[in-house]
Each structure stands twice: as structure tokens, then as C-alpha cells.
Design a protein around this motif. Structure first.
Motif, PDB file in Angstrom:
ATOM      1  N   ILE A 123      -1.599-115.605  26.967  1.00 30.26           N
ATOM      2  CA  ILE A 123      -0.937-114.517  27.686  1.00 30.26           C
ATOM      3  C   ILE A 123       0.303-114.128  26.890  1.00 30.26           C
ATOM      4  CG2 ILE A 123       0.201-113.799  29.811  1.00 30.26           C
ATOM      5  CD1 ILE A 123      -1.432-115.883  31.293  1.00 30.26           C
ATOM      6  N   THR A 124       0.336-112.874  26.438  1.00 28.29           N
ATOM      7  CA  THR A 124       1.470-112.417  25.644  1.00 28.29           C
ATOM      8  C   THR A 124       1.731-110.940  25.951  1.00 28.29           C
ATOM      9  OG1 THR A 124       2.418-112.377  23.411  1.00 28.29           O
ATOM     10  CG2 THR A 124       0.102-111.726  23.618  1.00 28.29           C
ATOM     11  N   ARG A 125       2.704-110.366  25.278  1.00 27.60           N
ATOM     12  CA  ARG A 125       3.115-108.982  25.547  1.00 27.60           C
ATOM     13  C   ARG A 125       2.174-107.977  24.893  1.00 27.60           C
ATOM     14  NH1 ARG A 125       8.641-107.164  24.118  1.00 27.60           N
ATOM     15  NH2 ARG A 125       7.967-105.481  25.498  1.00 27.60           N
ATOM     16  N   VAL A 126       2.031-106.825  25.510  1.00 26.52           N
ATOM     17  CA  VAL A 126       1.236-105.730  24.946  1.00 26.52           C
ATOM     18  C   VAL A 126       1.811-105.291  23.609  1.00 26.52           C
ATOM     19  CG1 VAL A 126       0.465-103.347  25.305  1.00 26.52           C
ATOM     20  CG2 VAL A 126       0.500-104.942  27.233  1.00 26.52           C
ATOM     21  N   SER A 127       3.119-105.361  23.466  1.00 36.34           N
ATOM     22  CA  SER A 127       3.773-104.928  22.219  1.00 36.34           C
ATOM     23  C   SER A 127       3.357-105.774  21.018  1.00 36.34           C
ATOM     24  CB  SER A 127       5.293-104.956  22.371  1.00 36.34           C
ATOM     25  OG  SER A 127       5.740-106.262  22.665  1.00 36.34           O
ATOM     26  N   ASN A 128       2.781-106.949  21.261  1.00 38.84           N
ATOM     27  CA  ASN A 128       2.317-107.807  20.166  1.00 38.84           C
ATOM     28  C   ASN A 128       0.865-107.499  19.759  1.00 38.84           C
ATOM     29  OD1 ASN A 128       4.773-109.212  20.324  1.00 38.84           O
ATOM     30  ND2 ASN A 128       3.952-110.639  21.841  1.00 38.84           N
ATOM     31  N   LYS A 129       0.195-106.657  20.544  1.00 37.09           N
ATOM     32  CA  LYS A 129      -1.261-106.477  20.413  1.00 37.09           C
ATOM     33  C   LYS A 129      -1.680-105.941  19.048  1.00 37.09           C
ATOM     34  CE  LYS A 129      -5.227-104.425  22.803  1.00 37.09           C
ATOM     35  NZ  LYS A 129      -5.667-103.642  23.988  1.00 37.09           N
ATOM     36  N   TYR A 130      -0.986-104.929  18.549  1.00 40.50           N
ATOM     37  CA  TYR A 130      -1.396-104.310  17.289  1.00 40.50           C
ATOM     38  C   TYR A 130      -1.376-105.325  16.145  1.00 40.50           C
ATOM     39  CZ  TYR A 130      -1.362-101.404  13.113  1.00 40.50           C
ATOM     40  OH  TYR A 130      -1.644-100.868  11.882  1.00 40.50           O
ATOM     41  N   ALA A 131      -0.273-106.047  15.997  1.00 42.59           N
ATOM     42  CA  ALA A 131      -0.151-107.017  14.897  1.00 42.59           C
ATOM     43  C   ALA A 131      -1.183-108.136  15.038  1.00 42.59           C
ATOM     44  CB  ALA A 131       1.261-107.600  14.860  1.00 42.59           C
ATOM     45  N   ILE A 132      -1.430-108.584  16.269  1.00 43.95           N
ATOM     46  CA  ILE A 132      -2.398-109.660  16.504  1.00 43.95           C
ATOM     47  C   ILE A 132      -3.810-109.205  16.139  1.00 43.95           C
ATOM     48  CG2 ILE A 132      -3.560-110.994  18.317  1.00 43.95           C
ATOM     49  CD1 ILE A 132      -0.777-111.171  19.702  1.00 43.95           C
ATOM     50  N   GLU A 133      -4.202-108.038  16.611  1.00 44.92           N
ATOM     51  CA  GLU A 133      -5.564-107.565  16.358  1.00 44.92           C
ATOM     52  C   GLU A 133      -5.783-107.217  14.888  1.00 44.92           C
ATOM     53  OE1 GLU A 133      -6.636-104.558  19.172  1.00 44.92           O
ATOM     54  OE2 GLU A 133      -6.809-106.053  20.792  1.00 44.92           O
TER      55      GLU A 133
ATOM     56  N   PHE B  51       0.059-108.310  28.697  1.00 44.19           N
ATOM     57  CA  PHE B  51       0.772-107.771  29.860  1.00 44.19           C
ATOM     58  C   PHE B  51       2.188-107.361  29.464  1.00 44.19           C
ATOM     59  CE2 PHE B  51       3.760-108.253  33.389  1.00 44.19           C
ATOM     60  CZ  PHE B  51       3.188-107.388  34.318  1.00 44.19           C
ATOM     61  N   ASP B  52       2.606-106.227  29.938  1.00 44.67           N
ATOM     62  CA  ASP B  52       3.999-105.802  29.849  1.00 44.67           C
ATOM     63  C   ASP B  52       4.411-105.185  31.177  1.00 44.67           C
ATOM     64  OD1 ASP B  52       5.417-106.492  27.585  1.00 44.67           O
ATOM     65  OD2 ASP B  52       4.592-104.882  26.369  1.00 44.67           O
ATOM     66  N   LEU B  53       5.680-105.202  31.437  1.00 46.98           N
ATOM     67  CA  LEU B  53       6.199-104.564  32.638  1.00 46.98           C
ATOM     68  C   LEU B  53       6.104-103.046  32.516  1.00 46.98           C
ATOM     69  CD1 LEU B  53       9.383-106.773  33.044  1.00 46.98           C
ATOM     70  CD2 LEU B  53       7.337-106.871  34.470  1.00 46.98           C
ATOM     71  N   PRO B  54       6.120-102.334  33.616  1.00 53.22           N
ATOM     72  CA  PRO B  54       6.098-100.860  33.553  1.00 53.22           C
ATOM     73  C   PRO B  54       7.229-100.331  32.668  1.00 53.22           C
ATOM     74  CG  PRO B  54       5.810-101.613  35.813  1.00 53.22           C
ATOM     75  CD  PRO B  54       6.138-102.830  35.008  1.00 53.22           C
ATOM     76  N   LYS B  55       6.966 -99.234  31.979  1.00 48.89           N
ATOM     77  CA  LYS B  55       7.932 -98.684  31.023  1.00 48.89           C
ATOM     78  C   LYS B  55       9.321 -98.448  31.604  1.00 48.89           C
ATOM     79  CE  LYS B  55       4.813 -96.656  27.635  1.00 48.89           C
ATOM     80  NZ  LYS B  55       4.377 -95.419  26.942  1.00 48.89           N
ATOM     81  N   PRO B  56       9.441 -97.997  32.884  1.00 51.91           N
ATOM     82  CA  PRO B  56      10.798 -97.807  33.427  1.00 51.91           C
ATOM     83  C   PRO B  56      11.650 -99.077  33.403  1.00 51.91           C
ATOM     84  CG  PRO B  56       9.196 -96.691  34.811  1.00 51.91           C
ATOM     85  CD  PRO B  56       8.405 -97.487  33.815  1.00 51.91           C
ATOM     86  N   LEU B  57      11.006-100.250  33.375  1.00 53.07           N
ATOM     87  CA  LEU B  57      11.769-101.497  33.368  1.00 53.07           C
ATOM     88  C   LEU B  57      12.179-101.937  31.963  1.00 53.07           C
ATOM     89  CD1 LEU B  57       9.890-103.610  36.082  1.00 53.07           C
ATOM     90  CD2 LEU B  57      12.066-102.413  36.285  1.00 53.07           C
TER      91      LEU B  57
END
Length: 413
Positions: free
Chosen positions: A37-47, A63-69
Motif C-alpha cells: 500500500i503506497t501513494r498514487v504519486s509513486n505509481k509512475y516511477a514504480i510501474e 491510495f492518495d487523499l482527495p486533491k483538496p487535502l
């Protein structure tokens, strides 16, 4: 064995926490079926990494929190608030899945603060917390810090105290954990009751992966040139990384050394302009690199002779592992995980005292190795041997795997 890793920071090709997360993932998946379980922002580099170097038995849940947060994720305090909210978010999204799928182990591996809770511990059959820890600033150093940093340290201490003592989920996380892996130099146990203390196992935060090195360990030592004494510091230019001690030590060292030395300070931060002003008179003897990429850092470490790193409330940093792997004896001060890592045959640990005493001790340590190049060579070889003998990722994963099986065997009995 089917394992969930909670790795907020996890990104190949990066340093610090993202590197730690990726190395946990990479090495554990060689022995177990791993879900991360990790952040969506890590997805590109991981894949991208997995498309070039596929790893069997490895799956990611993003998973990441909604953008407003995302507005919370500003500065050090903001990142901690965001991480806290992220832990709540993954509990809401994945808690039922973890409970229903009956994973063997749930293991939290990055952002290892003993003052932040892990909410998925509430649904895990076997939860392992850590490595976690928290380092105190020695009182004798705290008294001598510039006023603005002193205030920051007091606020840091207050924040930790509030979370450790008033957030019920922190103590609940500790109670739910079957094992707590402690990476602190000496402090963790005092925060918990005796029944929790019994679950704490000493465990290093960091390690070295030979695959990270641009050269083999043997090639690195063969490349060393001892004609010029190259002093290296790598880190953020903030007091707790030791940059203020580094500046005063270099100034003092320059009074007694000849012409055959150079100091390379890698990094940036709020003290950068102050460092420039203080060391300007030394001219080309001091190089300030600013922010550089990892390949350039490796090159500096490989060509360095000694690693000056007087941090004082730091965990076991990635750059410490890299410096040792590059055969750099370490000069540091008492007070945190850096000093705990360094043995007398691969570096010099300076005793705590007032600022003048610390600077004098660091200067004397530098001069000792500057004047005795044979001792420097010996410590260089020992530094490399230490990190591969005691802090290899293979050894870390073997140790953790034994813990996993012990937990499962106890349940089966």
C-alpha cells in the motif's frame, strides 16, 4: 507467505524514505508474496521500473487523499499531518480487504515515527510496527542552538509529547503490534508500559544493497587516492544534520592542515547562505555543490577520504550507509543512531560537550586521519567491511522473515 507492506514512501531511483520503501519491497518479494500500500504519486516511477525489471510475487495498492487535502502537504509539519490523514484513508479503503483476505502479516515499514499511529493495526491478524523510532536532541546541544532553531526543537518535543501521551491511537498501535522494531539509539522504551516494552526488538533502520553501488566494493577501494585529503559532508543544511559544527570544524582544521586537502559539502537548506559567508575566505578549498543527482553524490563519495557527519537527532541515514560502502571512515558525535552505527575501527565518535568542545573533538579527529594516511586506509577498509557485514539488506530481510514465521508458528500452536 502473504504480506501487506504499508509504505507511504516507496519509489525506485530516489534516496531517503522512498529508497527505504522500495528496498523493503524489492527484497521481501524475493521470499514472500507481497502486497504494497503506497501513494498514487509513486505509481509512475514504480510501474516504469517494473516494466524494465519485473518482480514476481509483487502487487501494489495505490491510495492518495482527495486533491483538496493536498494543501496539508507543505513543509515538515504539513507532511506529517498529511501522513496521519493518509493512514486514516488507507484504513477506510483497505481495512475490510485486509480483514477478509486474511493476510499473514501486516508490516508498516516507512515514515517510522513512534508518535504516529497506524490504523490498519486495528484489523491486522499479525501487525509488525517498524522500524520506528524517535531521537531526542541532547540537552547540552539544545542549549547552544540559535534561538529560532531552539524554538523549533521545543515545538518538535511538544508535538511528540502530545501525540505520544494524548493520542490514544498511538498507544493502541503499540498494543496491537505483535512486534515493534526499534531503530532509535536509546529512547523508545521509555514511552511505553512494561507489557509493550517486552515486544520491542532492536533493529537498524537502514541497510545497504550492493546492487545500488556504481562500482564493486573492491573497485571503489582500488580507486581511492590518498594524496589529497577529501572531507565530505552530504545532507540538508540544517543544524540537526550537523552543518553548523561542520563549518566551525573546517575553519579550525584549516588552521593546522597543509595545502593537500579539500572539503566538499553536498546539499542545500536554510543555512546555505550562512555556510557560504563563513567559508568564503577558504576559496577553492571548499566546494559547495548545492542540489545534485545521485550519480554525482556517488562520485563524490567514491573519491572522498572521510565523511564528516556530526548529526544529533538523526536516524540511520541512507547517506551514512552509502559513505561506509564507499570506504569513508565516519567522524560523528554522540547522541543518535549515527554514533551507534560507527565502531572504533571504522571511524571516530566525538564526546558531547559545549560547542567549543565538540568542534575541538571533531577537528582533532580530522587531523588524526589527515596526518596518518595508513590509519585512514585501514579505517576505510574496515568501514566498507562493517556495512556489508552488519547492514546488508539480505541480512535484514532474513531477520524479519524469522520474525514472520515465529508469529505464524505461535498462532498455529
Amino acid at each position: 507467505m502473504k504480506i501487506i507492506l504499508i509504505a507511504y514512501a516507496c519509489e525506485p531511483g530516489k534516496g531517503s524514505e522512498p529508497r527505504l520503501g522500495w528496498l523493503w519491497v524489492k527484497h521481501l518479494s524475493r521470499k514472500h508474496r507481497v502486497y504494497v500500500i503506497t501513494r498514487v504519486s509513486n505509481k509512475y516511477a514504480i510501474e516504469k521500473e517494473l516494466s524494465n525489471n519485473p518482480i514476481p510475487n509483487l502487487n501494489f495498492l495505490y491510495f492518495d487523499l482527495p486533491k483538496p487535502l493536498l494543501f496539508w502537504k507543505r513543509g515538515r509539519i504539513g507532511v506529517q499531518i498529511y501522513h496521519y490523514l493518509w493512514q486514516i484513508g488507507i484504513f477506510i479503503k483497505f481495512g475490510y480487504l485486509i480483514k477478509r483476505r486474511n493476510f499473514d502479516i501486516v508490516h508498516h515499514v516507512t515514515f517510522g515515527h513512534n508518535w504516529q499511529p497506524v490504523f490498519l493495526s486495528l484489523v491486522a491478524k499479525n501487525f509488525i510496527w517498524g522500524p520506528i523510532g524517535s531521537e531526542d536532541t541532547p540537552k547540552i546541544i539544545l542549549k547552544q542552538l540559535p534561538f529560532k532553531y531552539k524554538i523549533k526543537e521545543y515545538l518538535r518535543e511538544l508535538g511528540r509529547f502530545i501525540l505520544l501521551n494524548l493520542d490514544p491511537f498511538v498507544q493502541l498501535t503499540a498494543r496491537k503490534a505483535k512486534v515493534i522494531l526499534d531503530s532509535s539509539s536509546r529512547w523508545t522504551k521509555k514511552y511505553y508500559h512494561k507489557d509493550i516494552q517486552a515486544k520491542i526488538i532492536k533493529f537498524p533502520q537502514n541497510g545497504i544493497d550492493p546492487e545500488e553501488l556504481p562500482l564493486t566494493p573492491k573497485e571503489i577501494l582500488e580507486k581511492k587516492d590518498y594524496k589529497t585529503f577529501n572531507i565530505v559532508f552530504v545532507g540538508e543544511f540544517v543544524p540537526w544534520k550537523g552543518i553548523l559544527f561542520v563549518v566551525d570544524t573546517i575553519k579550525k582544521f584549516a588552521e593546522f592542515a597543509g595545502d593537500d586537502w579539500k572539503a566538499i559539502l553536498v546539499g542545500y537548506g536554510p543555512e546555505l547562505e550562512n555556510v557560504k559567508r563563513e567559508l568564503y575566505y577558504l576559496g577553492k578549498k571548499v566546494a559547495l555543490t548545492g542540489k545534485i543527482n545521485i550519480n554525482e553524490v556517488w562520485n563524490i563519495l567514491i573519491n572522498g577520504n572521510v565523511f564528516l557527519y556530526p548529526s544529533f537527532h538523526h536516524g540511520q541515514a541512507t547517506v551514512l550507509m552509502h559513505a561506509l560502502a564507499c570506504g569513508l571512515p565516519v567522524i560523528c558525535i554522540e547522541g543518535d543512531a549515527t554514533a551507534e552505527t560507527i565502531t572504533s575501527d571504522c571511524g571516530i565518535v566525538v564526546k558531547l560537550g559545549d560547542k567549543e568542545e565538540i568542534v575541538r573533538g571533531l577537528t582533532e579527529a580530522l587531523l588524526t586521519l589527515y596526518k596518518d594516511r595508513e590509519l585512514l586506509k585501514k579505517l576505510s577498509k574496515n568501514a566498507q567491511e562493517l556495512v556489508f557485514r552488519e547492514y546488508s539488506w539480505e541480512k535484514k530481510v532474513d531477520f524479519v522473515t524469522k520474525i514472520y514465521y515465529n508469529l505464524l508458528n505461535n498462532i498455529e500452536k
